[in-house]
Design an enzyme around this catalytic site. Structure first.
Site, PDB file in Angstrom:
ATOM      1  N   ASP A 184       0.779  -1.202  -0.019  1.00  0.00           N
ATOM      2  CA  ASP A 184      -0.147  -0.013  -0.158  1.00  0.00           C
ATOM      3  C   ASP A 184       0.917   1.360   0.033  1.00  0.00           C
ATOM      4  OD1 ASP A 184      -3.006   0.525   0.397  1.00  0.00           O
ATOM      5  OD2 ASP A 184      -2.430   1.956   1.484  1.00  0.00           O
TER       6      ASP A 184
ATOM      7  N   HIS B 283      10.439   4.527  -3.646  1.00  0.00           N
ATOM      8  CA  HIS B 283       9.850   4.221  -2.517  1.00  0.00           C
ATOM      9  C   HIS B 283       9.437   2.678  -2.174  1.00  0.00           C
ATOM     10  CE1 HIS B 283       6.586   5.101  -5.106  1.00  0.00           C
ATOM     11  NE2 HIS B 283       5.573   4.443  -4.308  1.00  0.00           N
TER      12      HIS B 283
END
Length: 182
Positions: A69, A167
């Site tokens: 997520d 990321h």
């Protein structure tokens, strides 16, 4: 190096799976796709969302699983869209985000990889600072055409080495170190 063929990536997003598979292959982990639609609880916490998704995914596939997520946190919008990034993208898209911004375009991407099996539940976080471009640039998916990583001049959609600095890469690298030592 240990090879795993029983680790699943649970998601409805083909793009995320393919990125994760390419990244984890570099660490000697072979990832399989468990394509599913997982309930996304409404929460201000990416970690809470990720934990719920990982538990649900493991319950469905009965095999060790990871989910990812992530969120785009824009400084001048007090962290918006953050954990609501997927909903915001489907409703207002990149153009809507660009229309909301004035001078301060600082942002960060945060990725959470959560692993779940019958004995473990563990999360790994990766962050990447950057800025939001003035216009869409490149042909990437999601927010890639508007996010410029720190110390770069091009968006994620325009660079070829996204999977070496994103990321998602940072979170998957932390996960792989733990998983291979497990």
């Amino acid at each position: 190096m240990r090879q795993s063929f029983d680790l699943f990536f649970a998601s409805s997003n083909d793009h995320k799976y393919h990125e994760a598979k390419r990244i984890l292959n570099n660490f000697g982990i072979d990832l399989s796709f468990f394509k599913c639609v997982l309930e996304e609880i409404q929460s201000n916490s990416l970690n809470d969302i990720a934990i719920k998704k990982a538990k649900d995914a493991f319950h469905e596939c009965k095999k060790p699983v990871i989910i990812e997520d992530d969120g785009l946190f824009i400084e001048s919008l007090n962290g918006f869209p953050g954990p609501y990034s997927s909903f915001v993208f489907t409703t207002i898209g990149n153009e809507g985000i660009l229309n909301l911004l004035k001078k301060n375009r600082n942002a960060k991407f945060v990725s959470i990889i959560t692993y779940c099996d019958k004995n473990s539940l563990r999360s790994f976080v990766g962050n990447l600072d950057g800025t939001i471009s003035n216009s869409k640039q490149g042909n990437g998916w999601g927010y890639d055409p508007i996010f410029i990583p720190i110390k770069m001049k091009k968006t994620f959609a325009e660079i070829s080495n996204k999977n070496e600095l994103s990321h998602r890469y940072k979170a998957l690298k932390k996960f792989s170190s733990w998983y291979l030592d497990k």
